[in-house]
Design a protein around this motif. Structure first.
Motif, PDB file in Angstrom:
ATOM      1  N   UNK B  81       0.830  -1.198   0.000  1.00 43.61           N
ATOM      2  CA  UNK B  81       0.000   0.000   0.000  1.00 43.61           C
ATOM      3  C   UNK B  81       0.873   1.260   0.000  1.00 43.61           C
ATOM      4  N   UNK B  82       1.881   1.264   0.880  1.00 45.28           N
ATOM      5  CA  UNK B  82       2.768   2.429   0.997  1.00 45.28           C
ATOM      6  C   UNK B  82       3.590   2.593  -0.271  1.00 45.28           C
ATOM      7  N   UNK B  83       4.022   1.470  -0.846  1.00 48.97           N
ATOM      8  CA  UNK B  83       4.821   1.526  -2.078  1.00 48.97           C
ATOM      9  C   UNK B  83       4.033   2.167  -3.206  1.00 48.97           C
ATOM     10  N   UNK B  85       1.558   4.236  -2.943  1.00 57.37           N
ATOM     11  CA  UNK B  85       1.387   5.655  -2.651  1.00 57.37           C
ATOM     12  C   UNK B  85       2.641   6.431  -3.038  1.00 57.37           C
ATOM     13  N   UNK B  86       3.814   5.853  -2.720  1.00 59.93           N
ATOM     14  CA  UNK B  86       5.079   6.548  -2.942  1.00 59.93           C
ATOM     15  C   UNK B  86       5.393   6.674  -4.428  1.00 59.93           C
ATOM     16  N   UNK B  87       4.954   5.708  -5.226  1.00 66.71           N
ATOM     17  CA  UNK B  87       5.321   5.692  -6.648  1.00 66.71           C
ATOM     18  C   UNK B  87       4.401   6.536  -7.516  1.00 66.71           C
TER      19      UNK B  87
END
Lengths: 138, 88
Positions: B81-83, B85-87
């Motif tokens: 999920x965080x990945x 968002x970051x990309x």
């Protein structure tokens, strides 16, 4: 990708979802990070690199990192240490008033009981009178 | 024979060794189902499987992982999920 000044997002642990900067490369696997996270050693696998690189010195102090983050409009919450409230000292109650109080209470209770008994005695008499009267009329 | 009230299947048996060497059976209420990830339905680690009265006694850190969405998402799902968002 992994270099000093690279912005990253933390993936694992309680600091996950917070942004940080790589400050030093310790090892093949580990780097030193600081920023929204705590300043600590971190595995590269627990970081997702972003597309920005900040100009920052190797092993820069925390204050410098906060300054650089302000320019990028990334807020860094400063950890505020709690001030310990002074505990109120226990004051010992003096022993003598306890006995005095007990004696007084007993006296009061006795008086109350006497009054109650008097009242109880009075009430039934009235009831009896009331009950007798209608019988006489009949 | 045990008491008729204890013969119901809604209670689970717990076998305990006594100091004398004998085993005795205790009857306890059944535990609730295991906590699962709301995304992939994998069994969550670090979340105890206990009745609410025991959960009440535990500290907050004992009840769920301290990462964001800990106790709701598994570590793999939250990481992905965080990945994502970051990309973006």
């Amino acid at each position: 990708m992994i270099e000093v000044g690279r912005l990253c997002v933390k993936l694992a642990g309680r600091d996950s979802r917070s942004k940080c900067v790589i400050l030093d490369i310790i090892d093949n696997n580990y780097v030193l990070i600081d920023g929204q996270t705590r300043r600590k050693k971190c595995n590269i696998k627990h970081l997702e690199p972003l597309d920005k690189v900040i100009k920052i010195k190797k092993k820069a102090p925390h204050a410098n990192v906060v300054k650089e983050f302000k320019k990028l409009k990334i807020e860094v919450k400063e950890k505020t240490s709690k001030k310990q409230n002074e505990k109120p000292k226990k004051v010992r109650k003096s022993k003598t008033p306890k006995h005095v109080k007990k004696v007084e209470e007993k006296k009061e209770t006795k008086k109350e009981t006497e009054e109650k008994t008097e009242k109880k005695e009075e009430k039934p008499k009235e009831v009896k009178k009331a009950s007798k009267k209608p019988v006489k009329k009949k | 024979m045990v008491r008729p009230a204890l013969r119901s299947r809604s209670l689970r048996k717990v076998f305990r060794k006594l100091p004398g060497g004998k085993t005795s059976t205790y009857y306890r209420r059944r535990k609730p189902s295991k906590a699962k990830c709301s995304n992939c339905e994998a069994i969550l680690k670090g979340v105890p499987q206990e009745r609410p009265y025991k959960m009440q006694r535990m500290s907050k850190s004992q009840k769920r992982p301290s990462r964001p969405y800990g106790g709701k998402l598994c570590s793999k799902c939250s990481k992905d999920d965080i990945k994502q968002e970051a990309r973006k």
